[in-house]
Scaffold this active site. Sequence first.
Site, mmCIF file in Angstrom:
data_model
loop_
_atom_site.group_PDB
_atom_site.id
_atom_site.type_symbol
_atom_site.label_atom_id
_atom_site.label_comp_id
_atom_site.label_asym_id
_atom_site.label_seq_id
_atom_site.Cartn_x
_atom_site.Cartn_y
_atom_site.Cartn_z
ATOM 1 N N HIS A 291 0.838 -1.211 0.000
ATOM 2 C CA HIS A 291 0.000 0.000 0.000
ATOM 3 C C HIS A 291 0.872 1.259 0.000
ATOM 4 O O HIS A 291 0.593 2.227 -0.698
ATOM 5 C CB HIS A 291 -0.882 0.044 1.251
ATOM 6 C CG HIS A 291 -1.842 -1.092 1.391
ATOM 7 N ND1 HIS A 291 -1.714 -2.059 2.359
ATOM 8 C CD2 HIS A 291 -2.958 -1.420 0.697
ATOM 9 C CE1 HIS A 291 -2.713 -2.918 2.265
ATOM 10 N NE2 HIS A 291 -3.482 -2.569 1.269
ATOM 11 N N ASP B 99 -3.248 -7.138 -7.633
ATOM 12 C CA ASP B 99 -4.633 -7.515 -7.910
ATOM 13 C C ASP B 99 -4.903 -7.250 -9.390
ATOM 14 O O ASP B 99 -5.595 -6.296 -9.757
ATOM 15 C CB ASP B 99 -5.582 -6.729 -6.998
ATOM 16 C CG ASP B 99 -5.329 -7.058 -5.536
ATOM 17 O OD1 ASP B 99 -5.852 -8.065 -5.071
ATOM 18 O OD2 ASP B 99 -4.559 -6.317 -4.873
ATOM 19 N N VAL C 156 4.735 -5.504 -4.519
ATOM 20 C CA VAL C 156 5.796 -5.498 -3.507
ATOM 21 C C VAL C 156 5.768 -6.857 -2.808
ATOM 22 O O VAL C 156 4.703 -7.349 -2.427
ATOM 23 C CB VAL C 156 5.594 -4.359 -2.489
ATOM 24 C CG1 VAL C 156 6.660 -4.398 -1.405
ATOM 25 C CG2 VAL C 156 5.608 -3.015 -3.206
ATOM 26 N N SER D 29 0.342 -8.986 1.421
ATOM 27 C CA SER D 29 -1.118 -8.937 1.443
ATOM 28 C C SER D 29 -1.575 -8.818 2.886
ATOM 29 O O SER D 29 -0.961 -9.408 3.784
ATOM 30 C CB SER D 29 -1.689 -10.220 0.837
ATOM 31 O OG SER D 29 -3.057 -10.355 1.194
ATOM 32 N N SER D 30 -2.656 -8.062 3.090
ATOM 33 C CA SER D 30 -3.207 -7.967 4.445
ATOM 34 C C SER D 30 -3.618 -9.351 4.937
ATOM 35 O O SER D 30 -3.630 -9.617 6.134
ATOM 36 C CB SER D 30 -4.420 -7.043 4.455
ATOM 37 O OG SER D 30 -4.078 -5.797 3.889
HETATM 38 P P1 AMP Z 1 -6.433 -3.721 -0.467
HETATM 39 O O1 AMP Z 1 -6.273 -2.942 0.779
HETATM 40 O O2 AMP Z 1 -6.033 -5.148 -0.361
HETATM 41 O O3 AMP Z 1 -7.793 -3.529 -1.115
HETATM 42 O O4 AMP Z 1 -5.402 -3.102 -1.494
HETATM 43 C C1 AMP Z 1 -5.410 -1.731 -1.798
HETATM 44 C C2 AMP Z 1 -4.501 -1.478 -2.970
HETATM 45 O O5 AMP Z 1 -3.174 -1.893 -2.646
HETATM 46 C C3 AMP Z 1 -4.909 -2.260 -4.232
HETATM 47 O O6 AMP Z 1 -4.735 -1.439 -5.362
HETATM 48 C C4 AMP Z 1 -3.935 -3.405 -4.211
HETATM 49 O O7 AMP Z 1 -3.679 -3.922 -5.509
HETATM 50 C C5 AMP Z 1 -2.692 -2.742 -3.658
HETATM 51 N N1 AMP Z 1 -1.775 -3.748 -3.118
HETATM 52 C C6 AMP Z 1 -2.060 -4.712 -2.204
HETATM 53 N N2 AMP Z 1 -0.979 -5.496 -1.983
HETATM 54 C C7 AMP Z 1 0.012 -5.020 -2.781
HETATM 55 C C8 AMP Z 1 1.362 -5.402 -3.015
HETATM 56 N N3 AMP Z 1 1.930 -6.440 -2.408
HETATM 57 N N4 AMP Z 1 2.088 -4.670 -3.896
HETATM 58 C C9 AMP Z 1 1.522 -3.620 -4.540
HETATM 59 N N5 AMP Z 1 0.262 -3.207 -4.362
HETATM 60 C C10 AMP Z 1 -0.497 -3.895 -3.497
#
Ligand code: AMP
Length: 282
Positions: A38, A151, A177, A186-187
Site C-alpha cells: 500500500h 490484484d 511489492v 497482502s493484508s
Molecule cells: P487492499 O487494501 O487489499 O484492497 O489493497 C489496496 C490497494 O493496494 C490495491 O490497489 C492493491 O492492488 C494494492 N496492493 C495490495 N498489496 C500489494 C502489493 N503487495 N504490492 C503492490 N500493491 C499492493
Amino acid sequence: MTAVVRTIPAATEWVQRQRAEGKSIGLVPTMGALHEGHLSLVRRARQTCGRVIASVFINPLQFGPGEDYQRYPRDFDRDLSLLEREQVDAVFHPETAEIYPSPPLISVCAGNLGETLCGASRPGHFNGVTTVVAKLFHIIPADRAFFGQKDAQQLAVIRSMVRDLNFPITIEACPTVREPDGLAMSSRNAYLSPGERSNATILYRALQRAREMIQSGTRDAPNVEAKMREMIQSAPGAELDYARVVDRDTLAGLREIDKEVLVAVAVQFGKTRLIDNMIVAP
Ligand code: AMP
C-alpha cells in the site's frame, strides 16, 4: 498534517480546497491493514500529484457469504500513523453507513471480466469492487488513482470501467511489492499459520517457473498451466483454485503465447485465499 475525513461532505470540501489551491489530486483506495505494498502506491502518488488522499474502507459489497468480512484486520490508528509518516495529505475513512445508507439499488457490473479467474470462485466480488470504486471516484474526483498490479484482475476491471463509462480519471498501476522470499505482500498474509506461511511461497515459485518456461521458448499455454498446477498441488496444505495464462487485458484464456501474457494463480491455505501474478513477455 494528515487530515482525517469521515463524511462525504467533508471529502467534497477537502477536494474543493485543494482545487482552489491549484493542486492535482492522487487517490489511493485501500481496505486498511496497510503494508509496504500500500505504501508503495502512496509514494508513487506523492511523486506525481500535488495532493494525496488515501481511503481506508472495508467494502462489505465485495465480500461473499462465508468470506472474511467480519474478521478482516482493522486497526485504523496504526494505518493512520503509517500514512502520516508517508505525509499523506488526507485519509478518507467513512463509516459503512456513510457509503451505503441503504443497500444500493443500482450497481456497476464488471461483466465477463468479473466472472473469470477469481470471479469464478467469488461470484459478485468484482461487481462490489466496481460499485465502490465508482462511488469513490465520484466522492473524490481525483486526477489519478493508484492500484497495485498484485490484484491484476481488479486492475483490468477498473481500467475497463473507466474506459467504458468515461470516468475522467487516469489509472496508474504499481508493481507488486514482495516479502524477501517472494511472497506477495497482502493484508491476508496475517491469517497464515507459520507452516502455511512458509509453504505459501509456492505461488511465487510457480510463477517464476512459468516465466522461465515462457522465456526459454515454451509457447503452449496449457503446458505452462499444467506445470504450475503440478507444483502447487504438491505443496503441503495448498488447495489450488486456478493457475492460468491469459490475455493481460481481456483475461481470456490462450493456447499460444505470442505476446505479453498475464500468468495468474490463486491458492487456498486453510481459510486463507492467496493470489499472485506476473506479466511475462515471450
Ligand atoms: P487492499 O487494501 O487489499 O484492497 O489493497 C489496496 C490497494 O493496494 C490495491 O490497489 C492493491 O492492488 C494494492 N496492493 C495490495 N498489496 C500489494 C502489493 N503487495 N504490492 C503492490 N500493491 C499492493
